[in-house]
Design a protein around this motif. Structure first.
Motif, mmCIF file in Angstrom:
data_model
loop_
_atom_site.group_PDB
_atom_site.id
_atom_site.type_symbol
_atom_site.label_atom_id
_atom_site.label_comp_id
_atom_site.label_asym_id
_atom_site.label_seq_id
_atom_site.Cartn_x
_atom_site.Cartn_y
_atom_site.Cartn_z
ATOM 1 N N UNK A 1 -32.345 -18.374 7.642
ATOM 2 C CA UNK A 1 -33.772 -18.345 7.322
ATOM 3 C C UNK A 1 -34.023 -18.583 5.835
ATOM 4 N N UNK A 2 -33.210 -19.456 5.237
ATOM 5 C CA UNK A 2 -33.376 -19.796 3.824
ATOM 6 C C UNK A 2 -33.514 -21.317 3.729
ATOM 7 N N UNK A 3 -34.680 -21.772 3.306
ATOM 8 C CA UNK A 3 -34.953 -23.210 3.306
ATOM 9 C C UNK A 3 -34.172 -23.959 2.238
ATOM 10 N N UNK A 4 -33.501 -23.228 1.348
ATOM 11 C CA UNK A 4 -32.706 -23.879 0.317
ATOM 12 C C UNK A 4 -31.228 -23.945 0.635
ATOM 13 N N UNK B 1 -29.072 -12.570 5.092
ATOM 14 C CA UNK B 1 -30.472 -12.946 5.282
ATOM 15 C C UNK B 1 -31.360 -11.731 5.049
ATOM 16 N N UNK B 2 -32.631 -11.865 5.376
ATOM 17 C CA UNK B 2 -33.592 -10.774 5.240
ATOM 18 C C UNK B 2 -33.522 -9.853 6.454
ATOM 19 N N UNK C 1 -31.548 -20.143 -11.948
ATOM 20 C CA UNK C 1 -32.388 -19.077 -12.500
ATOM 21 C C UNK C 1 -33.718 -18.999 -11.752
ATOM 22 N N UNK C 2 -34.361 -20.135 -11.573
ATOM 23 C CA UNK C 2 -35.627 -20.153 -10.844
ATOM 24 C C UNK C 2 -35.447 -19.685 -9.405
ATOM 25 N N UNK D 1 -38.915 -12.415 -5.898
ATOM 26 C CA UNK D 1 -40.347 -12.347 -5.609
ATOM 27 C C UNK D 1 -40.632 -12.396 -4.112
ATOM 28 N N UNK D 2 -39.583 -12.541 -3.312
ATOM 29 C CA UNK D 2 -39.753 -12.656 -1.872
ATOM 30 C C UNK D 2 -40.235 -14.014 -1.425
ATOM 31 N N UNK D 3 -39.975 -15.037 -2.253
ATOM 32 C CA UNK D 3 -40.435 -16.390 -1.950
ATOM 33 C C UNK D 3 -39.289 -17.392 -2.087
ATOM 34 N N UNK D 4 -38.194 -17.194 -1.358
ATOM 35 C CA UNK D 4 -37.100 -18.160 -1.467
ATOM 36 C C UNK D 4 -37.522 -19.519 -0.946
ATOM 37 N N UNK D 5 -36.967 -20.561 -1.530
ATOM 38 C CA UNK D 5 -37.324 -21.908 -1.115
ATOM 39 C C UNK D 5 -36.219 -22.874 -1.479
#
Length: 327
Positions: free
Chosen positions: A47-50, A112-113, A238-239, A246-250
């Protein structure tokens, strides 16, 4: 010369897609094979789009089928997400297809989360049985006993080296007790690296698989023609870490001149990525030498979440040159 290996997460760069990421992983594996790296490991994340390596055994087959000599494996499979028999069958199949080239590294985190972990495991306390699951998995790789009711086919009787992976003392102690090689995830969890290595070595019990401790540690590599260029490459990870907190993985962001984050966010990312070597060949050589002297590991595994594929290839080229000059 200490062996160098590669840990790859099949990073999906912003604006790209998993198909491209997987093609780049194979290209990287072929590249580092020519450079003399020992292993090419892929990591299970969900569940990680990156990250495109969720179906880890499938990607290992893709990479092993496109290379010829480099060892290919999992760094790692998160065993609580799976029935041990299924992993034995998957890696037994891989070992049958690519004999003598498959490694199986095992972790006990979900990768994962919490919500996705529940969807994967069904039973959320599956990590509690990790030691028993490792023993069960080992049993499936032994020669099947007469009348054995459940067998791994393929799997039984095959030589699939098992490593335990960890970011704390738990797996270090278990690896020592079972006499297995141990790899520490210091590329994102630096705090207990030295304590885990000390514990593993001091409590190690020889086994039929391993006579003495054998430890590997992970290090982030961002090598380039200059320190400035290396630091710019580093801004992508880093980003990514700031976004994760921030709970916004991408997808993996492109490098920037300045990472937009609070001092606290930057400090947190810097702490998690403390074991990183960044910059020119000489800067990287100095950093790797210090890391090896401090840890005394038997192998080093390098990873680099670099946005531009050609820059990632160059980074591992520089890593190989450093390896060859360390003696």
């Amino acid at each position: 010369m200490i062996p160098f290996s590669v840990l790859d997460l099949a990073p999906v760069a912003a604006g790209s897609d998993p198909a491209t990421a997987l093609a780049h992983s194979l290209d990287l594996a072929r590249h580092v094979e020519r450079l003399g790296y020992l292993r090419f490991w892929l990591a299970e994340h969900h569940n990680m789009t990156g990250i495109a390596s969720a179906a880890t055994a499938v990607v290992i087959g893709h990479v092993a089928g496109g290379t010829s000599t480099i060892r290919v494996g999992a760094g790692g499979v998160m065993l609580p997400n799976h029935a041990p028999l299924v992993i034995a069958e998957q890696f037994g199949t891989l070992a049958s297809l690519y004999p003598g080239r498959i490694d199986l590294g095992l972790g006990r985190a979900p990768g994962t989360d919490p919500l996705t972990a529940r969807a994967l495991r069904r039973h959320f306390n599956a990590a509690d049985t990790f030691p028993e699951d490792v023993l069960e998995l080992q049993g499936y790789f032994r020669e099947a006993a007469p009348g054995q009711a459940v067998r791994a086919v393929p799997g039984a009787g095959l030589d699939v080296p098992i490593w335990l992976l960890g970011s704390s003392l738990f797996s270090a102690r278990l690896a020592a007790r079972l006499g297995l090689p141990f790899a520490f995830a210091s590329h994102f969890a630096p705090d207990q690296l030295l304590a885990a290595l000390e514990l593993y070595r001091s409590e190690f019990q020889p086994s039929e698989k391993l006579e003495k401790p054998h430890a590997m540690a992970a290090l982030n590599l961002f090598a380039a023609e200059s320190d400035v260029e290396g630091q710019r490459l580093f801004t992508s990870i880093q980003q990514a870490f700031v976004d994760l907190r921030r709970g916004m993985p991408g997808p993996l962001p492109p490098p920037v001149d300045r990472v937009e984050a609070s001092p606290m966010e930057l400090a947190t990312a810097a702490h998690m990525l403390a074991y990183s070597v960044i910059g020119s060949e000489e800067t990287v050589r100095r950093g790797i030498r210090i890391f090896l002297e401090r840890t005394q590991v038997d192998e080093l595994i390098l990873t680099g979440q670099i946005f531009d594929h050609e820059a990632r290839l160059r980074s591992f080229e520089i890593g190989a040159r450093v390896r060859d000059t360390l003696g």
